[in-house]
Each structure stands twice: as C-alpha cells, then as structure tokens.
Design an enzyme around this catalytic site. Structure first.
Site, PDB file in Angstrom:
ATOM      1  N   ASP A  60     -64.037 -27.926  90.126  1.00 47.83           N
ATOM      2  CA  ASP A  60     -65.415 -28.444  90.157  1.00 47.83           C
ATOM      3  C   ASP A  60     -66.425 -27.439  90.711  1.00 47.83           C
ATOM      4  O   ASP A  60     -67.556 -27.813  91.034  1.00 47.83           O
ATOM      5  CB  ASP A  60     -65.456 -29.714  91.020  1.00 47.83           C
ATOM      6  CG  ASP A  60     -64.772 -30.890  90.337  1.00 47.83           C
ATOM      7  OD1 ASP A  60     -65.367 -31.445  89.402  1.00 47.83           O
ATOM      8  OD2 ASP A  60     -63.641 -31.229  90.721  1.00 47.83           O
ATOM      9  N   GLU A  65     -74.381 -27.508  93.659  1.00 50.72           N
ATOM     10  CA  GLU A  65     -75.275 -28.329  94.489  1.00 50.72           C
ATOM     11  C   GLU A  65     -74.526 -29.021  95.628  1.00 50.72           C
ATOM     12  O   GLU A  65     -75.122 -29.322  96.668  1.00 50.72           O
ATOM     13  CB  GLU A  65     -75.923 -29.396  93.614  1.00 50.72           C
ATOM     14  CG  GLU A  65     -76.773 -30.374  94.403  1.00 50.72           C
ATOM     15  CD  GLU A  65     -77.351 -31.471  93.535  1.00 50.72           C
ATOM     16  OE1 GLU A  65     -78.573 -31.528  93.451  1.00 50.72           O
ATOM     17  OE2 GLU A  65     -76.594 -32.267  92.950  1.00 50.72           O
ATOM     18  N   ASP A  66     -73.215 -29.265  95.441  1.00 47.08           N
ATOM     19  CA  ASP A  66     -72.527 -30.132  96.398  1.00 47.08           C
ATOM     20  C   ASP A  66     -72.169 -29.505  97.750  1.00 47.08           C
ATOM     21  O   ASP A  66     -72.227 -30.184  98.770  1.00 47.08           O
ATOM     22  CB  ASP A  66     -71.282 -30.748  95.742  1.00 47.08           C
ATOM     23  CG  ASP A  66     -71.668 -31.799  94.714  1.00 47.08           C
ATOM     24  OD1 ASP A  66     -72.663 -32.512  94.958  1.00 47.08           O
ATOM     25  OD2 ASP A  66     -71.008 -31.892  93.678  1.00 47.08           O
ATOM     26  N   ARG A  85     -62.096 -29.969  97.066  1.00 46.60           N
ATOM     27  CA  ARG A  85     -63.311 -29.204  96.740  1.00 46.60           C
ATOM     28  C   ARG A  85     -63.831 -28.377  97.915  1.00 46.60           C
ATOM     29  O   ARG A  85     -64.739 -27.567  97.752  1.00 46.60           O
ATOM     30  CB  ARG A  85     -64.417 -30.149  96.237  1.00 46.60           C
ATOM     31  CG  ARG A  85     -64.136 -30.796  94.890  1.00 46.60           C
ATOM     32  CD  ARG A  85     -65.403 -31.402  94.274  1.00 46.60           C
ATOM     33  NE  ARG A  85     -66.437 -30.389  94.085  1.00 46.60           N
ATOM     34  CZ  ARG A  85     -67.694 -30.650  93.755  1.00 46.60           C
ATOM     35  NH1 ARG A  85     -68.079 -31.897  93.551  1.00 46.60           N
ATOM     36  NH2 ARG A  85     -68.582 -29.681  93.610  1.00 46.60           N
ATOM     37  N   ARG A 130     -68.209 -39.977  99.225  1.00 43.60           N
ATOM     38  CA  ARG A 130     -68.207 -38.540  99.496  1.00 43.60           C
ATOM     39  C   ARG A 130     -68.976 -38.158 100.771  1.00 43.60           C
ATOM     40  O   ARG A 130     -68.719 -37.112 101.352  1.00 43.60           O
ATOM     41  CB  ARG A 130     -68.816 -37.781  98.311  1.00 43.60           C
ATOM     42  CG  ARG A 130     -68.121 -38.019  96.971  1.00 43.60           C
ATOM     43  CD  ARG A 130     -66.784 -37.328  96.917  1.00 43.60           C
ATOM     44  NE  ARG A 130     -66.142 -37.466  95.619  1.00 43.60           N
ATOM     45  CZ  ARG A 130     -66.286 -36.614  94.615  1.00 43.60           C
ATOM     46  NH1 ARG A 130     -67.070 -35.570  94.739  1.00 43.60           N
ATOM     47  NH2 ARG A 130     -65.652 -36.818  93.479  1.00 43.60           N
ATOM     48  N   HIS A 160     -72.800 -40.230  93.242  1.00 40.99           N
ATOM     49  CA  HIS A 160     -73.725 -39.709  94.255  1.00 40.99           C
ATOM     50  C   HIS A 160     -75.065 -40.456  94.209  1.00 40.99           C
ATOM     51  O   HIS A 160     -75.407 -41.061  93.181  1.00 40.99           O
ATOM     52  CB  HIS A 160     -74.026 -38.226  93.975  1.00 40.99           C
ATOM     53  CG  HIS A 160     -72.917 -37.281  94.287  1.00 40.99           C
ATOM     54  ND1 HIS A 160     -72.497 -36.313  93.407  1.00 40.99           N
ATOM     55  CD2 HIS A 160     -72.142 -37.135  95.409  1.00 40.99           C
ATOM     56  CE1 HIS A 160     -71.525 -35.598  93.956  1.00 40.99           C
ATOM     57  NE2 HIS A 160     -71.281 -36.080  95.163  1.00 40.99           N
ATOM     58  N   CYS A 247     -76.693 -31.083  89.591  1.00 39.49           N
ATOM     59  CA  CYS A 247     -75.515 -30.596  90.327  1.00 39.49           C
ATOM     60  C   CYS A 247     -75.110 -29.173  89.958  1.00 39.49           C
ATOM     61  O   CYS A 247     -74.356 -28.537  90.695  1.00 39.49           O
ATOM     62  CB  CYS A 247     -74.334 -31.536  90.135  1.00 39.49           C
ATOM     63  SG  CYS A 247     -73.929 -31.814  88.416  1.00 39.49           S
TER      64      CYS A 247
HETATM   65  N1  GLY Z   1     -66.428 -33.833  88.925  1.00 40.02           N
HETATM   66  C1  GLY Z   1     -67.421 -33.836  89.924  1.00 40.02           C
HETATM   67  C2  GLY Z   1     -66.906 -34.435  91.177  1.00 40.02           C
HETATM   68  O1  GLY Z   1     -66.221 -35.444  91.100  1.00 40.02           O
HETATM   69  O2  GLY Z   1     -67.105 -33.948  92.246  1.00 40.02           O
END
Ligand code: GLY
Length: 254
Positions: A60, A65-66, A85, A130, A160, A247
C-alpha cells in the site's frame, strides 16, 4: 511552490489491505498507467511532483497520504493503524525532513493521514479502525502550540474520514453523510454524493480545479452544476485497492 510527493505503484499492490470492499484482481500495468496519469495531472495543475521509487515489499506504499501530515509549520510522522503498513513511514520521513521540522505520534497512538481533513486552522480527525483516540490526543498536543484546533469525528462504514467527506471549495464539503458524525461540521455547506455512488466523496481540490474519479458520473454532475471546475480521472484499477484521490499524494508548499 506547491509540491506533491507521490510514490510509484508497488508490484505487491495485488496483496494490498482491504477493509470495506471485496478483493478483485488488479492489473499492475493499468494501475501504473493510472497513477502516472494522476501525477501528470498534478503537474499540469501546477505542482512540482516528486515521485519516489516503488517499495517492492510494501503493497500500500503508493498511498503516501497515510503515514504523514504536512502543514506549513511542521510535518507529523504517524504510526499507521495497520501494522503491516508501518514501515512505509521510513523513507517518507527521510524525504520530508528536507522540507519540515518533524514531530512523531507514538504507539499506542495510531493515526492515518486519510483520517485527517484540514480546513484552515481546523483539523478534523476521523476516529476509525485505523486512527484511535490516543493518536488524536497526541496530535492535538503537537498542533496546539501552532494554533490548530483538532476536532475528533466518529466515522462508521468506510475506511477513512476522507472516504466520507472532503473539502471542495470555499465553505463547501462533498460528503456521504451516512458515514460520519456531521455535528462537528455544522458551519459548512454540503454537496451530497449521489445515493447510487456511496464511495464518491473523496475529491481532490487543487488550484481551483476539482480532480474527481471518472467512475462517479452522477456525483460529478452534482458538483459541476454548482459551476465548479471538475476534471475527471480514471482510477478504476486503483479503486480495487480501496484508493481515493487524496491518498496518492502529499501536497504542501515548499
Ligand atoms: N488499501 C488501502 C488501505 O487499506 O490502507
């Protein structure tokens, strides 16, 4: 100037995390073409695009952005809510340290940039699977001295906060209001997604243009009827990885 950090699509994207959609085969070549078209559009709209090399083992990692939030004053590195991640932050941290002083949210706090919607000095943060209350508390502590107000928002039914609501112009938000607590947004006007397109709330406003997924024509019509300039982009292959438009880049002035 406006800078956009992006990252090339990982060959591992076929094993990406999925939370609210079913897995379908992803055509890697098409996913790469669509991401390159996204980068080209950001450049056309005036951004200097810094495209980082792919991370072959991090499915990912194109969703830059995450792992970070970048504001004028500071960049905040985030422990992602999905453990697999978390290594994505390492190379982004190196890149961002060239542009901003860094701060870190620490475990057990978790936070993902997709849950962060900044509008002026207000920073709305989704409380999701998350991003947890401790992550939001730490973010509030980091941002208070810089004059930002951090506002938690309950989110249900999507990945999100920005899967459910994005800023598109002036005082106007594009939203699927069934998926989050709208009370903290009482001061804003709404464009609602078309009921047939529940995933259509993630738009990217850039330089007076709204970049919008080609797969949501009914909602696009609603935005266009307000006289806003909209450019559509085919991200159908990336949407199979639960992608929106915000994202895939980190946008900031440098
Ligand atoms: N595929 C994006 C996420 O689940 O973080």
């Amino acid at each position: 100037m406006l800078t956009a950090i992006t990252r090339a699509v990982s060959p591992a994207i076929v094993r990406c995390e999925l939370s609210f959609i079913d897995r379908q085969p992803i055509d890697l070549g098409r996913a790469r073409e669509q991401h390159q078209a996204y980068e080209a559009l950001l450049a056309k709209l005036g951004a200097r695009v810094l495209s980082l090399p792919p991370e072959p083992d991090l499915p990912d990692s194109m969703f830059v952005e995450d792992p970070a939030i970048v504001l004028d004053e500071i960049a905040i590195i985030l422990p992602l809510g999905t453990e697999s991640r978390r290594p994505e932050a390492t190379s982004l941290t190196q890149e961002l340290s060239k542009y901003r002083k860094l701060a870190h949210v620490q475990l057990p706090g978790t936070l993902e940039g997709g849950d962060v919607l900044r509008i002026g000095r207000k920073v709305f943060v989704g409380l999701t699977k998350r991003s947890n209350a401790e992550g939001i508390r730490q973010l509030e502590e980091i941002l208070r001295p810089h004059g930002y107000e951090v506002i938690p928002v309950s989110v249900k039914g999507c990945l999100h906060l920005k899967s459910a609501v994005t800023w598109i112009a002036d005082n106007t938000l594009l939203a699927n209001r069934a998926w989050f607590d709208t009370k903290p947004f009482a001061a804003y006007d709404w464009i609602d997604v078309d009921p047939a397109e529940p995933h259509a709330a993630n738009a990217l406003a850039l330089g007076g243009t709204i970049i919008f997924p080609a797969s949501f024509p009914k909602t696009r019509g609603r935005i266009g009827s307000l006289g806003l300039r909209v450019t559509t982009l085919d991200i159908s292959e990336l949407q199979k990885a639960e992608s929106g438009l915000t994202c895939s880049s980190l946008l900031f002035e440098s």
